[in-house]
Design a protein around this motif. Structure first.
Motif, PDB file in Angstrom:
ATOM      1  N   LYS A  16       0.825  -1.211   0.000  1.00 25.28           N
ATOM      2  CA  LYS A  16       0.000   0.000   0.000  1.00 25.28           C
ATOM      3  C   LYS A  16       0.861   1.264   0.000  1.00 25.28           C
ATOM      4  CE  LYS A  16      -4.000  -2.044   2.304  1.00 25.28           C
ATOM      5  NZ  LYS A  16      -4.890  -1.980   3.500  1.00 25.28           N
ATOM      6  N   ILE A  17       2.035   1.163   0.600  1.00 24.67           N
ATOM      7  CA  ILE A  17       2.929   2.326   0.674  1.00 24.67           C
ATOM      8  C   ILE A  17       4.300   1.921   0.149  1.00 24.67           C
ATOM      9  CG2 ILE A  17       4.009   4.054   2.165  1.00 24.67           C
ATOM     10  CD1 ILE A  17       1.740   3.601   4.169  1.00 24.67           C
ATOM     11  N   ILE A  18       4.773   2.603  -0.877  1.00 24.05           N
ATOM     12  CA  ILE A  18       6.080   2.324  -1.469  1.00 24.05           C
ATOM     13  C   ILE A  18       6.937   3.578  -1.370  1.00 24.05           C
ATOM     14  CG2 ILE A  18       7.320   1.619  -3.552  1.00 24.05           C
ATOM     15  CD1 ILE A  18       4.647   0.410  -4.540  1.00 24.05           C
ATOM     16  N   TYR A  19       8.136   3.420  -0.820  1.00 26.84           N
ATOM     17  CA  TYR A  19       9.072   4.545  -0.764  1.00 26.84           C
ATOM     18  C   TYR A  19      10.243   4.242  -1.684  1.00 26.84           C
ATOM     19  CZ  TYR A  19      12.658   7.751   0.873  1.00 26.84           C
ATOM     20  OH  TYR A  19      13.652   8.694   0.931  1.00 26.84           O
ATOM     21  N   VAL A  20      10.453   5.089  -2.692  1.00 21.74           N
ATOM     22  CA  VAL A  20      11.520   4.914  -3.671  1.00 21.74           C
ATOM     23  C   VAL A  20      12.606   5.944  -3.399  1.00 21.74           C
ATOM     24  CG1 VAL A  20      12.127   4.967  -6.114  1.00 21.74           C
ATOM     25  CG2 VAL A  20       9.896   4.068  -5.415  1.00 21.74           C
ATOM     26  N   SER A  21      13.820   5.466  -3.174  1.00 24.19           N
ATOM     27  CA  SER A  21      14.918   6.380  -2.844  1.00 24.19           C
ATOM     28  C   SER A  21      16.190   5.995  -3.595  1.00 24.19           C
ATOM     29  CB  SER A  21      15.178   6.365  -1.333  1.00 24.19           C
ATOM     30  OG  SER A  21      16.079   7.392  -0.957  1.00 24.19           O
ATOM     31  N   GLU A 113      10.487   8.430  11.502  1.00 19.22           N
ATOM     32  CA  GLU A 113       9.504   9.399  11.985  1.00 19.22           C
ATOM     33  C   GLU A 113       8.345   9.524  11.004  1.00 19.22           C
ATOM     34  OE1 GLU A 113       9.156  11.340  14.656  1.00 19.22           O
ATOM     35  OE2 GLU A 113      10.992  10.904  15.740  1.00 19.22           O
ATOM     36  N   ILE A 114       8.670   9.629   9.726  1.00 18.39           N
ATOM     37  CA  ILE A 114       7.615   9.774   8.712  1.00 18.39           C
ATOM     38  C   ILE A 114       6.774   8.510   8.627  1.00 18.39           C
ATOM     39  CG2 ILE A 114       7.152  10.007   6.232  1.00 18.39           C
ATOM     40  CD1 ILE A 114       9.582  11.870   6.088  1.00 18.39           C
ATOM     41  N   PHE A 115       7.437   7.375   8.494  1.00 21.46           N
ATOM     42  CA  PHE A 115       6.729   6.111   8.351  1.00 21.46           C
ATOM     43  C   PHE A 115       6.561   5.451   9.719  1.00 21.46           C
ATOM     44  CE2 PHE A 115       8.805   6.777   4.202  1.00 21.46           C
ATOM     45  CZ  PHE A 115       7.683   6.777   3.394  1.00 21.46           C
ATOM     46  N   SER A 116       5.738   6.066  10.520  1.00 27.48           N
ATOM     47  CA  SER A 116       5.456   5.553  11.859  1.00 27.48           C
ATOM     48  C   SER A 116       3.951   5.393  12.032  1.00 27.48           C
ATOM     49  CB  SER A 116       6.020   6.496  12.923  1.00 27.48           C
ATOM     50  OG  SER A 116       5.430   7.786  12.819  1.00 27.48           O
ATOM     51  N   GLY A 117       3.559   4.725  13.118  1.00 24.03           N
ATOM     52  CA  GLY A 117       2.138   4.534  13.372  1.00 24.03           C
ATOM     53  C   GLY A 117       1.453   3.785  12.246  1.00 24.03           C
ATOM     54  N   LYS A 118       0.382   4.358  11.710  1.00 20.93           N
ATOM     55  CA  LYS A 118      -0.393   3.728  10.645  1.00 20.93           C
ATOM     56  C   LYS A 118       0.379   3.632   9.333  1.00 20.93           C
ATOM     57  CE  LYS A 118      -4.875   5.163  12.495  1.00 20.93           C
ATOM     58  NZ  LYS A 118      -6.121   5.929  12.228  1.00 20.93           N
ATOM     59  N   LEU A 119       1.495   4.379   9.229  1.00 19.20           N
ATOM     60  CA  LEU A 119       2.276   4.389   7.987  1.00 19.20           C
ATOM     61  C   LEU A 119       3.521   3.502   8.082  1.00 19.20           C
ATOM     62  CD1 LEU A 119       2.203   8.241   7.216  1.00 19.20           C
ATOM     63  CD2 LEU A 119       0.570   6.483   6.490  1.00 19.20           C
ATOM     64  N   SER A 120       3.634   2.737   9.158  1.00 17.34           N
ATOM     65  CA  SER A 120       4.881   1.995   9.414  1.00 17.34           C
ATOM     66  C   SER A 120       5.103   0.814   8.468  1.00 17.34           C
ATOM     67  CB  SER A 120       4.907   1.500  10.863  1.00 17.34           C
ATOM     68  OG  SER A 120       3.803   0.643  11.110  1.00 17.34           O
ATOM     69  N   ASP A 121       4.030   0.303   7.880  1.00 14.32           N
ATOM     70  CA  ASP A 121       4.160  -0.846   6.977  1.00 14.32           C
ATOM     71  C   ASP A 121       4.402  -0.337   5.555  1.00 14.32           C
ATOM     72  OD1 ASP A 121       4.188  -3.346   5.881  1.00 14.32           O
ATOM     73  OD2 ASP A 121       1.997  -3.601   5.898  1.00 14.32           O
ATOM     74  N   PHE A 122       5.669   0.004   5.259  1.00 10.21           N
ATOM     75  CA  PHE A 122       5.993   0.531   3.934  1.00 10.21           C
ATOM     76  C   PHE A 122       7.024  -0.351   3.247  1.00 10.21           C
ATOM     77  CE2 PHE A 122       9.429   2.274   6.388  1.00 10.21           C
ATOM     78  CZ  PHE A 122      10.460   2.540   5.512  1.00 10.21           C
ATOM     79  N   PHE A 123       7.018  -0.294   1.932  1.00  8.81           N
ATOM     80  CA  PHE A 123       7.907  -1.095   1.089  1.00  8.81           C
ATOM     81  C   PHE A 123       9.039  -0.191   0.625  1.00  8.81           C
ATOM     82  CE2 PHE A 123       8.549  -3.416  -3.112  1.00  8.81           C
ATOM     83  CZ  PHE A 123       9.207  -4.476  -2.532  1.00  8.81           C
ATOM     84  N   PHE A 124      10.256  -0.489   1.051  1.00 14.01           N
ATOM     85  CA  PHE A 124      11.423   0.365   0.818  1.00 14.01           C
ATOM     86  C   PHE A 124      12.175  -0.127  -0.418  1.00 14.01           C
ATOM     87  CE2 PHE A 124      14.998   2.625   3.436  1.00 14.01           C
ATOM     88  CZ  PHE A 124      15.400   3.321   2.310  1.00 14.01           C
ATOM     89  N   VAL A 125      12.240   0.724  -1.454  1.00 13.93           N
ATOM     90  CA  VAL A 125      12.972   0.406  -2.678  1.00 13.93           C
ATOM     91  C   VAL A 125      14.129   1.389  -2.816  1.00 13.93           C
ATOM     92  CG1 VAL A 125      12.850   0.144  -5.183  1.00 13.93           C
ATOM     93  CG2 VAL A 125      10.840  -0.397  -3.781  1.00 13.93           C
TER      94      VAL A 125
END
Length: 214
Positions: A16-21, A113-125
């Motif tokens: 549901k949440i993808i972080y591309v860096s 800090e950003i991906f915490s709480g309800k946003l903690s389940d993120f996919f890190f690319v």
């Protein structure tokens, strides 16, 4: 892992949440756009830095604002404003099938800090440059495309490698001379080294990172 395999992995996992860096010129925007084309909402953290730090704090040295936000260098109130704005924007835009966030945050604390709480389940690319010649070509292409007004998306640090005389000659001739080629090469090597160190730092703090070698 290459980009095509990574896209297949994303389709398979359906996060549901993808972080591309990744460092500059590694293909973050291209990958994020490809994910967005599949229905994902898209956020560019650069826009949030501008809206939450540059404008409200009246910062004239824009590059410094990005260093503050992405590298956690302070002032603390500016970093906090960026984190809060990023969380708010992600939460606001998060809807099926999900959201893809593009950014170049260098410090794990900011990400946590950003991906915490309800946003903690993120996919890190993470896109990591490993082919020097290919990476130099990407930097070269971006330089040529925007060098005339320094709007090529290359960071302030890159311009430290460029001699004024070489740059002035390029503006007149639109030709990359030996000096500029050397500058691009020197920057590429250092950027690749920084990427390696940044990836090591992230792996120490995040257990599951999908690494795309470019």
């Amino acid at each position: 892992m290459d980009k095509d395999t990574a896209i297949k992995e994303i389709i398979k996992r359906k996060p549901k949440i993808i972080y591309v860096s990744g460092k500059t010129c590694t293909g973050k925007t291209t990958l994020a756009d490809e994910v967005a084309s599949r229905g994902y909402a898209k956020i560019e953290l650069d826009d949030i830095v501008n809206d939450s730090v540059v404008i409200p704090f009246n910062i004239s040295a824009v590059d410094e604002a990005f260093i503050t936000a992405y590298r956690d260098t302070g002032p603390a109130e500016q970093v906090a404003a960026f984190i809060a704005a990023a969380q708010n924007e992600i939460t606001k835009k998060l809807s099926p099938p999900g959201i893809v966030i593009e950014g170049a945050i260098a410090k794990s604390r900011i990400l946590k800090e950003i991906f915490s709480g309800k946003l903690s389940d993120f996919f890190f690319v993470y896109l990591h440059p490993v082919d020097l010649e290919s990476y130099k070509e990407k930097i070269r292409t971006r330089f040529v495309a925007g060098a005339a007004d320094k709007t090529s998306g290359l960071p302030k640090f890159f311009w430290n490698f460029v001699q004024n005389s070489d740059f002035e000659q390029f503006i007149k001739t639109n030709h990359l001379n030996e000096g500029l080629e050397r500058s691009i090469g020197e920057y590429a090597i250092i950027s690749m080294q920084e990427s390696k160190e940044r990836l090591r730092h992230f792996k120490e703090n995040f257990s599951n990172i999908l690494v795309i070698e470019v």
